[in-house]
Design a protein around this motif. Structure first.
Motif, PDB file in Angstrom:
ATOM      1  N   ALA A  19       0.843  -1.191   0.000  1.00  0.00           N
ATOM      2  CA  ALA A  19       0.000   0.000   0.000  1.00  0.00           C
ATOM      3  C   ALA A  19       0.875   1.238   0.000  1.00  0.00           C
ATOM      4  CB  ALA A  19      -0.929   0.011   1.221  1.00  0.00           C
ATOM      5  N   LEU A  20       0.264   2.373  -0.339  1.00  0.00           N
ATOM      6  CA  LEU A  20       0.908   3.681  -0.293  1.00  0.00           C
ATOM      7  C   LEU A  20       0.326   4.493   0.859  1.00  0.00           C
ATOM      8  CD1 LEU A  20       0.869   4.575  -4.102  1.00  0.00           C
ATOM      9  CD2 LEU A  20       2.902   4.027  -2.741  1.00  0.00           C
ATOM     10  N   VAL A  21       1.185   5.232   1.544  1.00  0.00           N
ATOM     11  CA  VAL A  21       0.725   6.154   2.581  1.00  0.00           C
ATOM     12  C   VAL A  21       0.263   7.428   1.880  1.00  0.00           C
ATOM     13  CG1 VAL A  21       1.356   7.462   4.621  1.00  0.00           C
ATOM     14  CG2 VAL A  21       2.305   5.186   4.267  1.00  0.00           C
ATOM     15  N   VAL A  22      -1.003   7.790   2.065  1.00  0.00           N
ATOM     16  CA  VAL A  22      -1.601   8.923   1.368  1.00  0.00           C
ATOM     17  C   VAL A  22      -1.515  10.165   2.252  1.00  0.00           C
ATOM     18  CG1 VAL A  22      -3.689   9.799   0.281  1.00  0.00           C
ATOM     19  CG2 VAL A  22      -3.137   7.366   0.134  1.00  0.00           C
ATOM     20  N   GLN A  23      -1.074  11.275   1.626  1.00  0.00           N
ATOM     21  CA  GLN A  23      -0.974  12.552   2.328  1.00  0.00           C
ATOM     22  C   GLN A  23      -1.717  13.626   1.555  1.00  0.00           C
ATOM     23  OE1 GLN A  23       3.231  13.316   2.816  1.00  0.00           O
ATOM     24  NE2 GLN A  23       3.340  12.107   4.701  1.00  0.00           N
ATOM     25  N   ASP A  24      -2.098  14.645   2.276  1.00  0.00           N
ATOM     26  CA  ASP A  24      -2.724  15.821   1.676  1.00  0.00           C
ATOM     27  C   ASP A  24      -1.953  17.047   2.127  1.00  0.00           C
ATOM     28  OD1 ASP A  24      -4.328  17.614   0.424  1.00  0.00           O
ATOM     29  OD2 ASP A  24      -6.111  17.265   1.675  1.00  0.00           O
ATOM     30  N   GLN A  25      -1.134  17.569   1.223  1.00  0.00           N
ATOM     31  CA  GLN A  25      -0.260  18.708   1.516  1.00  0.00           C
ATOM     32  C   GLN A  25       0.653  18.429   2.714  1.00  0.00           C
ATOM     33  OE1 GLN A  25      -2.743  22.157   1.968  1.00  0.00           O
ATOM     34  NE2 GLN A  25      -3.417  22.134  -0.181  1.00  0.00           N
ATOM     35  N   GLY A  26       1.212  17.231   2.711  1.00  0.00           N
ATOM     36  CA  GLY A  26       2.175  16.866   3.739  1.00  0.00           C
ATOM     37  C   GLY A  26       1.574  16.287   4.995  1.00  0.00           C
ATOM     38  N   ASN A  27       0.248  16.284   5.133  1.00  0.00           N
ATOM     39  CA  ASN A  27      -0.417  15.739   6.317  1.00  0.00           C
ATOM     40  C   ASN A  27      -0.970  14.355   6.008  1.00  0.00           C
ATOM     41  OD1 ASN A  27       0.035  18.127   7.806  1.00  0.00           O
ATOM     42  ND2 ASN A  27      -1.760  19.077   6.833  1.00  0.00           N
ATOM     43  N   TYR A  28      -0.824  13.467   6.965  1.00  0.00           N
ATOM     44  CA  TYR A  28      -1.292  12.095   6.781  1.00  0.00           C
ATOM     45  C   TYR A  28      -2.808  12.062   6.636  1.00  0.00           C
ATOM     46  CZ  TYR A  28      -2.892   7.439   8.175  1.00  0.00           C
ATOM     47  OH  TYR A  28      -3.542   6.237   8.231  1.00  0.00           O
ATOM     48  N   VAL A  29      -3.263  11.311   5.627  1.00  0.00           N
ATOM     49  CA  VAL A  29      -4.695  11.177   5.370  1.00  0.00           C
ATOM     50  C   VAL A  29      -5.151   9.736   5.545  1.00  0.00           C
ATOM     51  CG1 VAL A  29      -6.510  11.399   3.624  1.00  0.00           C
ATOM     52  CG2 VAL A  29      -4.744  13.153   3.828  1.00  0.00           C
ATOM     53  N   GLY A  30      -4.415   8.797   4.959  1.00  0.00           N
ATOM     54  CA  GLY A  30      -4.841   7.410   5.037  1.00  0.00           C
ATOM     55  C   GLY A  30      -3.924   6.511   4.237  1.00  0.00           C
ATOM     56  N   MET A  31      -4.514   5.499   3.611  1.00  0.00           N
ATOM     57  CA  MET A  31      -3.740   4.470   2.920  1.00  0.00           C
ATOM     58  C   MET A  31      -4.483   4.054   1.664  1.00  0.00           C
ATOM     59  SD  MET A  31      -2.993   0.619   4.325  1.00  0.00           S
ATOM     60  CE  MET A  31      -4.766   0.248   4.296  1.00  0.00           C
ATOM     61  N   LEU A  32      -3.729   3.777   0.615  1.00  0.00           N
ATOM     62  CA  LEU A  32      -4.283   3.242  -0.620  1.00  0.00           C
ATOM     63  C   LEU A  32      -3.611   1.893  -0.868  1.00  0.00           C
ATOM     64  CD1 LEU A  32      -6.042   3.530  -3.130  1.00  0.00           C
ATOM     65  CD2 LEU A  32      -4.128   4.695  -4.251  1.00  0.00           C
ATOM     66  N   SER A  33      -4.373   0.820  -0.670  1.00  0.00           N
ATOM     67  CA  SER A  33      -3.801  -0.511  -0.822  1.00  0.00           C
ATOM     68  C   SER A  33      -3.726  -0.895  -2.289  1.00  0.00           C
ATOM     69  CB  SER A  33      -4.637  -1.533  -0.044  1.00  0.00           C
ATOM     70  OG  SER A  33      -5.897  -1.701  -0.653  1.00  0.00           O
ATOM     71  N   ARG A  34      -2.821  -1.833  -2.566  1.00  0.00           N
ATOM     72  CA  ARG A  34      -2.659  -2.318  -3.937  1.00  0.00           C
ATOM     73  C   ARG A  34      -3.959  -2.960  -4.430  1.00  0.00           C
ATOM     74  NH1 ARG A  34       1.540  -4.272  -7.290  1.00  0.00           N
ATOM     75  NH2 ARG A  34       3.087  -3.671  -5.729  1.00  0.00           N
ATOM     76  N   ARG A  35      -4.619  -3.711  -3.564  1.00  0.00           N
ATOM     77  CA  ARG A  35      -5.840  -4.407  -3.970  1.00  0.00           C
ATOM     78  C   ARG A  35      -6.930  -3.424  -4.339  1.00  0.00           C
ATOM     79  NH1 ARG A  35     -10.436  -7.005  -1.394  1.00  0.00           N
ATOM     80  NH2 ARG A  35      -9.862  -6.063   0.601  1.00  0.00           N
ATOM     81  N   ARG A  36      -7.143  -2.396  -3.507  1.00  0.00           N
ATOM     82  CA  ARG A  36      -8.173  -1.408  -3.803  1.00  0.00           C
ATOM     83  C   ARG A  36      -7.834  -0.640  -5.087  1.00  0.00           C
ATOM     84  NH1 ARG A  36     -12.556  -2.900  -0.912  1.00  0.00           N
ATOM     85  NH2 ARG A  36     -12.080  -3.111   1.307  1.00  0.00           N
ATOM     86  N   PHE A  37      -6.555  -0.336  -5.251  1.00  0.00           N
ATOM     87  CA  PHE A  37      -6.130   0.404  -6.429  1.00  0.00           C
ATOM     88  C   PHE A  37      -6.397  -0.392  -7.703  1.00  0.00           C
ATOM     89  CE2 PHE A  37      -2.798   1.657  -9.463  1.00  0.00           C
ATOM     90  CZ  PHE A  37      -3.075   3.013  -9.567  1.00  0.00           C
ATOM     91  N   LEU A  38      -6.037  -1.680  -7.691  1.00  0.00           N
ATOM     92  CA  LEU A  38      -6.234  -2.515  -8.874  1.00  0.00           C
ATOM     93  C   LEU A  38      -7.720  -2.760  -9.133  1.00  0.00           C
ATOM     94  CD1 LEU A  38      -3.352  -5.110  -8.451  1.00  0.00           C
ATOM     95  CD2 LEU A  38      -3.412  -3.079  -9.906  1.00  0.00           C
ATOM     96  N   GLU A  39      -8.522  -2.850  -8.091  1.00  0.00           N
ATOM     97  CA  GLU A  39      -9.960  -3.019  -8.265  1.00  0.00           C
ATOM     98  C   GLU A  39     -10.565  -1.811  -8.970  1.00  0.00           C
ATOM     99  OE1 GLU A  39     -11.616  -3.750  -4.447  1.00  0.00           O
ATOM    100  OE2 GLU A  39     -11.055  -5.881  -4.409  1.00  0.00           O
ATOM    101  N   CYS A  40     -10.112  -0.645  -8.598  1.00  0.00           N
ATOM    102  CA  CYS A  40     -10.627   0.567  -9.258  1.00  0.00           C
ATOM    103  C   CYS A  40     -10.208   0.622 -10.722  1.00  0.00           C
ATOM    104  CB  CYS A  40     -10.141   1.812  -8.511  1.00  0.00           C
ATOM    105  SG  CYS A  40     -10.914   2.049  -6.908  1.00  0.00           S
ATOM    106  N   LEU A  41      -8.942   0.268 -11.003  1.00  0.00           N
ATOM    107  CA  LEU A  41      -8.449   0.330 -12.375  1.00  0.00           C
ATOM    108  C   LEU A  41      -9.047  -0.773 -13.256  1.00  0.00           C
ATOM    109  CD1 LEU A  41      -4.653   1.234 -12.064  1.00  0.00           C
ATOM    110  CD2 LEU A  41      -6.625   2.726 -12.385  1.00  0.00           C
ATOM    111  N   SER A  42      -9.606  -1.802 -12.656  1.00  0.00           N
ATOM    112  CA  SER A  42     -10.165  -2.893 -13.446  1.00  0.00           C
ATOM    113  C   SER A  42     -11.553  -2.562 -14.009  1.00  0.00           C
ATOM    114  CB  SER A  42     -10.244  -4.171 -12.602  1.00  0.00           C
ATOM    115  OG  SER A  42     -11.145  -3.994 -11.524  1.00  0.00           O
TER     116      SER A  42
END
Length: 645
Positions: free
Chosen positions: A228-251
């Motif tokens: 997964a990737l650690v997601v930030q918004d202007q340098g502040n921690y927001v959450g996480m984007l996992s590989r599985r969720r990412f690939l599901e969206c792109l599919s």
């Protein structure tokens, strides 16, 4: 099936036998710049080089490093359904997909996936013809005995294929790849039972919501093991984007054009899910329990680990479960070793008990003879004295020979001291006989013995007698009252009191050998730290008048409208730390080290008092002395119910 289906679409198909080194063949073609296949379909159970390494893993790795355009499609011929975690295992190794066992029913679906990779159009009529022919051939199969391989040979090969599947089943450790992943140095060492998730392999690749989705796609492609990737918004921690969720969206249809060219924020809103966030000091065992308690759809999602400050990293659930498996194995091993140690100790004590029983029996007979004959000896001496007094009265002692003899033997002293010598022999033999009786009673403990009236004072004194050799320069203070007898087992109660008194003696002997602890105890008790240092000279131990002391008191206590016999055994040592008092009666817990204690003494005492005598055993440290003052040390109180009248 694959050969016929692919050939029906005018594709060149080549089947490599299991005995051929496929990687070596591909490497030779690559070096000779010969054309390579666009798609390789491999059985994940095939072993590489005759070992336990999977050919699929090595094949994916080689293609990713040398010919990225060659795609690998994996098939698991031993399963009819593929779980999401298994698909993820395959894609993380570089495969495009993992298919279940190919049959006539799912051949169309499997071929469609292969056609998408090859970029060809599926000819439904040709594919359906192949499937129809396969169904016809299946109905014509010989239903008699299986020819060719024997049942034993077939079973052996199947077992070998299953053994090769072990790395998949237990989620074997990932291969090391060059990436931007962050591996903690502490992972180099072995994990302890209380290890935390901060000691595991963590990933800290970050991406901002304003960056386009193509960057996230590239990061996942460059790091095939990244969960997964650690997601930030202007340098502040927001959450996480996992590989599985990412690939599901792109599919989804048109998702690549929609999400890769726009800010990641658009995709992140679609791929959001509940995130399990834990602090880095969370134990691996607790983290595993929390991770596995999530919903089925979230159970294999990575975990966010919050380290110091604003540092957030990603923990792969596979790494967490693998660490949990290692800790479970380690705990099982330690428990097995402790159990073996206990068995050895029990066997040794049983042998020692048998020896004590035999020796005490051999000693008891002559001791009983000595003790029994001393009474007769005193009677005989008194009779001899009467005869000598009669001779002295009748004939006197004026004769020179008699006077000289009486003076040589110091007759006046012998006449007064002889009875005392015999009484001393009698007292010593009585003590020795009592000691032998106590040892013999301890060595003949019976599980099926019936309870009987027991004098607790006698049990305590018997324990002190057995421990007399250890009571040196240690004051024993007794404060007894007449106690009613209780219904129980004298030998087991002696064992309890021996253990409690023995622990007190060990604590005092250990403290006496450490002057710094004696000084520390004095400072805590009297709160005179400033006074001790004010003169500029540190008080010596001799100036701090501390003497080792064991206090044993017996009384009647009334608790819950019921009379209990109370035996208190207290010492003036350093006491037991508060943080471990709740564990003091646990099996295998010891503060003496493995060389001195087994951690079973107090556990056995607790069992004897509570289960076999329906009593209570209470620990107090520190405790109140007879004057009501707080005393540093340890006090154990044994409460036993009195006999019903």
């Amino acid at each position: 099936m694959w050969h016929k289906a692919l050939s029906s679409h005018q594709l060149e198909v080549w089947a490599a036998p299991e005995s051929q080194d496929l990687l070596k063949l591909l490497a030779q073609k690559f070096q000779a710049q010969q054309p390579l296949p666009e798609l390789i379909i491999s059985d994940i159970g095939v072993r590489y080089g005759g070992g336990t390494s999977l050919l699929a893993t090595e094949l994916c790795k080689w293609c990713a490093e040398h010919v990225p355009h060659v795609r690998v499609l994996l098939v698991n011929p031993r399963q009819t359904q593929i779980k999401e975690v298994e698909k993820r295992w395959a894609t993380r190794r570089g495969a495009i997909d993992l298919l279940p066992k190919i049959s006539i029913d799912n051949l169309s679906y499997a071929f469609t996936i292969a056609a998408q990779v090859l970029g060809i159009e599926v000819k439904s009529e040709s594919l359906q013809t192949v499937i129809t022919n396969l169904k016809y051939q299946k109905t014509q199969l010989d239903r008699g005995a299986v020819h060719g391989k024997s049942i034993r040979q077939t079973a052996t090969e199947e077992l070998a294929r299953k053994m090769a599947m072990i790395p998949l089943m237990v989620m074997a450790s990932e291969p090391t790849t060059e990436s931007n992943q962050h591996t903690l140095p502490s992972q180099k060492r072995q994990l302890a039972l209380d290890a935390t998730i901060s000691e595991l392999k963590l990933y800290d690749l970050q991406i901002d919501l304003e960056q386009v989705g193509a960057i996230a796609r590239q990061l996942f492609q460059d790091n095939p093991l990244l969960p997964a990737l650690v997601v930030q918004d202007q340098g502040n921690y927001v959450g996480m984007l996992s590989r599985r969720r990412f690939l599901e969206c792109l599919s989804k249809p048109y998702a690549i054009e929609l999400f890769t060219k726009r800010p990641l924020r658009v995709l992140y809103e679609q791929a959001q899910s509940e995130i399990l966030q834990l602090h880095g000091n969370t134990s691996i065992v607790l983290a595993s329990q929390l991770a596995l308690s999530r919903l089925n759809d979230e159970i294999y999602e990575p975990i966010i680990v919050h380290l110091d400050g604003d540092i957030y990293s990603v923990l792969d659930i596979h790494d967490l479960l693998q660490a949990q498996s290692y800790i479970h194995e380690l705990a099982t091993k330690l428990l097995r070793e402790q159990t073996q140690t206990t068995m050895f100790q029990t066997e040794k004590m049983a042998s020692l008990g048998q020896i004590v029983a035999e020796v005490s029996h051999d000693i008891r007979n002559p001791v009983s003879a000595i003790y029994g004959n001393t009474e007769s000896l005193l009677t005989y001496i008194e009779g001899v004295m009467q005869i000598l007094r009669a001779y002295e009265k009748e004939y006197g002692t004026s004769a020179p020979a008699i006077s000289e003899t009486l003076e040589q033997v110091d007759w006046d002293f012998v006449r007064s001291d002889l009875p005392q010598v015999v009484r001393s022999i009698q007292s010593g033999s009585k003590y020795l006989r009592r000691l032998v009786d106590t040892l013999q009673s301890l060595s003949h403990m019976k599980d099926n013995a019936m309870p009987e009236p027991v004098d607790l004072i006698e049990c305590v004194d018997s324990s002190l007698m057995i421990l007399s050799s250890r009571i040196r320069n240690i004051q024993i203070v007794k404060n007894y009252i007449n106690l009613p007898k209780i219904n129980g087992y004298s030998d087991r109660l002696i064992q309890v009191f021996m253990n409690l008194i023995g622990n007190a003696l060990d604590a005092l002997i250990d403290l006496r050998s450490q002057p710094d602890l004696i000084r520390q105890r004095h400072q805590i008790l009297h709160k005179e730290v400033d006074e001790i240092h004010s003169s500029g000279n540190l008080q010596t131990v001799s100036e701090i008048t501390w003497q080792p002391l064991v206090m044993i008191s017996a009384t009647i206590a009334k608790i819950d409208d019921r009379n209990w016999v109370s035996i208190k055994i207290a010492d003036n040592g350093m006491g037991i730390p508060h943080e471990i008092q709740d564990r003091i009666f646990d099996s295998f817990f010891t503060t003496k080290g493995n060389t001195k204690g087994t951690g079973l003494g107090l556990a056995i005492c607790h069992q004897i008092i509570t289960q076999q005598h329906n009593g209570k055993i209470v620990l107090r440290s520190p405790y109140l002395n007879d004057r009501g003052d707080v005393t540093i040390g340890t006090e154990f109180e044994v409460l036993l119910p009195t006999m019903a009248l």
